[in-house]
Design an enzyme around this catalytic site. Structure first.
Site, PDB file in Angstrom:
ATOM      1  N   ASN A  94     -10.414   0.242   0.768  1.00 24.20           N
ATOM      2  CA  ASN A  94      -8.955   0.326   0.708  1.00 24.20           C
ATOM      3  C   ASN A  94      -8.500  -0.029  -0.708  1.00 24.20           C
ATOM      4  OD1 ASN A  94      -6.217  -0.089   0.849  1.00 24.20           O
ATOM      5  ND2 ASN A  94      -6.281  -1.400   2.673  1.00 24.20           N
ATOM      6  N   CYS A 151       0.812  -1.232   0.000  1.00 25.12           N
ATOM      7  CA  CYS A 151       0.000   0.000   0.000  1.00 25.12           C
ATOM      8  C   CYS A 151       0.840   1.276   0.000  1.00 25.12           C
ATOM      9  CB  CYS A 151      -0.971  -0.008   1.174  1.00 25.12           C
ATOM     10  SG  CYS A 151      -2.178  -1.335   1.039  1.00 25.12           S
ATOM     11  N   HIS A 201      -3.516   6.984   4.554  1.00 26.89           N
ATOM     12  CA  HIS A 201      -3.960   5.804   3.802  1.00 26.89           C
ATOM     13  C   HIS A 201      -5.361   5.433   4.282  1.00 26.89           C
ATOM     14  CE1 HIS A 201      -4.132   2.001   1.874  1.00 26.89           C
ATOM     15  NE2 HIS A 201      -3.814   1.255   2.920  1.00 26.89           N
TER      16      HIS A 201
END
Ligand code: UT7
Length: 329
Positions: free
Chosen positions: A283, A117, A253
């Site tokens: 996500n 990520c 994030h």
């Protein structure tokens, strides 16, 4: 170069999320879950899911198309490097970045970057270094992810979390007082087993078959995330010679609203100074921060001169954080 130190910054941004939307109620019909569980445990309400014939390169193209629509055809002039951060490349090689180079007819090098990520923020860090070293003039740094294609739709503990999307920025030298003020990139491979997708065929050490989907020990990643969001944020702020008081907007994030809230509380930030898009997108890994940036820009929440704090975490385990002063435009 004339010896003056260059500072790199973001001068153009675009993003894209696929049209197909899967709500929590849709998931209730597909697996043993509920809107109530997903909302209270994660803050996610919907996620955008790539069409069956839409892949990471298509998402990257669409993000760059958005960047061109916002900033004009000249926005890519002189781009001499393309980086695509992704965990779901179209293939192991050639790099998905090479497909972007060809699609937009750029005279540029191209490579993919795999750092889970945090990949897009790592790409921003690499772009900054290339520009400030004088190696590249303009770098196109993309985060693009078709994660729903590697999600195990029979595993409710992961399937409800992820979505697809892409974001693209142009990084180049900016005037003094603007640009990327600090960059932190970290990893702790001792937690590698908590979040992974096994390698392909003959590359596997034990000859195991390719794992078609990702595995995650959510609880362990959660504990790590809450810790590292705090430490990485403080490190980036200190490295920039600032305090959290100097930060106009916190752009974390987008994995779980509880993780964002825990970080916000520890850092004593007002909710108005935090960007939250996890409800809309879930996500989407490397696309998460650039999509959140576009959301904040479209909402009029970012002005030239604002100090933004970006922070992210993921498999590796790994993390990255950065303070940047938006502008000059
Ligand atoms: O960018 C990548 C980074 N990854 C992440 O950020 C993920 C970090 N971790 C998390 O966000 C959270 O750990 C999760 C959202 C994944 C899980 O939340 P949790 O509060 O840690 O739940 P849990 O894993 O402890 O599970 C609690 C219960 C379990 O049932 P029992 O054993 O208590 O009876 C699970 O089986 O919730 C159950 N459960 C579900 N129930 C309904 C797990 N997934 C679901 C689901 N719907 N989708």
């Amino acid at each position: 170069m004339n010896g003056t130190k260059l500072t790199a910054g973001i001068t153009a941004l675009g993003a894209y999320a696929p049209d197909r939307i899967v709500t929590n109620h849709d998931l209730e019909r597909m697996m043993d879950t509920s809107d109530e569980w997903i909302t209270t445990r994660t803050g996610i309400k919907r996620r955008h899911v790539a069409a069956d014939d839409e892949f990471t390169s298509d998402l990257a193209f669409a993000a760059v198309d958005d960047l061109l629509a916002r900033h004009g055809d000249d926005a890519l002039a002189g781009v001499d490097m393309v980086i695509v951060a992704t965990n779901t490349p179209d293939g192991l090689f050639p790099a998905t970045a090479a497909l972007v180079q060809e699609r937009f007819k750029l005279q540029a090098g191209a490579f993919d970057l795999l750092a889970a990520c945090p990949g897009w923020l790592y790409a921003l860090g690499v772009a900054k270094s290339l520009v400030e070293a004088g190696q590249c003039k303009r770098v196109l740094a993309i985060g693009a992810e078709a994660l729903t294609k590697i999600v195990d739709w029979n595993d409710r503990s992961t399937a409800v979390l992820f979505g697809d999307g892409a974001g693209a920025v142009v990084v180049e030298a900016v005037p003094a007082g603007f640009g990327i003020r600090s960059m932190v990139m970290g990893a702790d491979g001792s937690g590698a087993h908590h979040l992974h997708r096994k390698a392909v065929g003959k590359c596997l050490p034990n000859g195991e078959p390719l794992a078609d989907s990702l595995y995650m020990n959510g609880r362990e990643v959660y504990k790590f995330a809450v810790r590292v969001m705090n430490t990485a944020t403080i490190e980036a702020v200190e490295k920039a010679g600032m305090t959290t008081e100097d930060i106009s907007l916190f752009v974390p994030h987008q994995a779980n609203l509880r993780i964002i809230e825990a970080a916000r509380e520890r850092l004593r930030l007002d909710p108005e100074r935090v960007v939250v898009t996890v409800d809309e997108y879930g996500n989407n890994s490397t696309a998460s921060i650039p999509l959140a940036l576009r959301h904040a820009l479209d909402g009029g929440r970012i002005a030239a001169g604002d100090n933004l704090l970006l922070v992210t975490f993921g498999a590796g385990l790994s993390w990255a954080s950065s303070v940047l002063t938006w502008g000059p435009r």
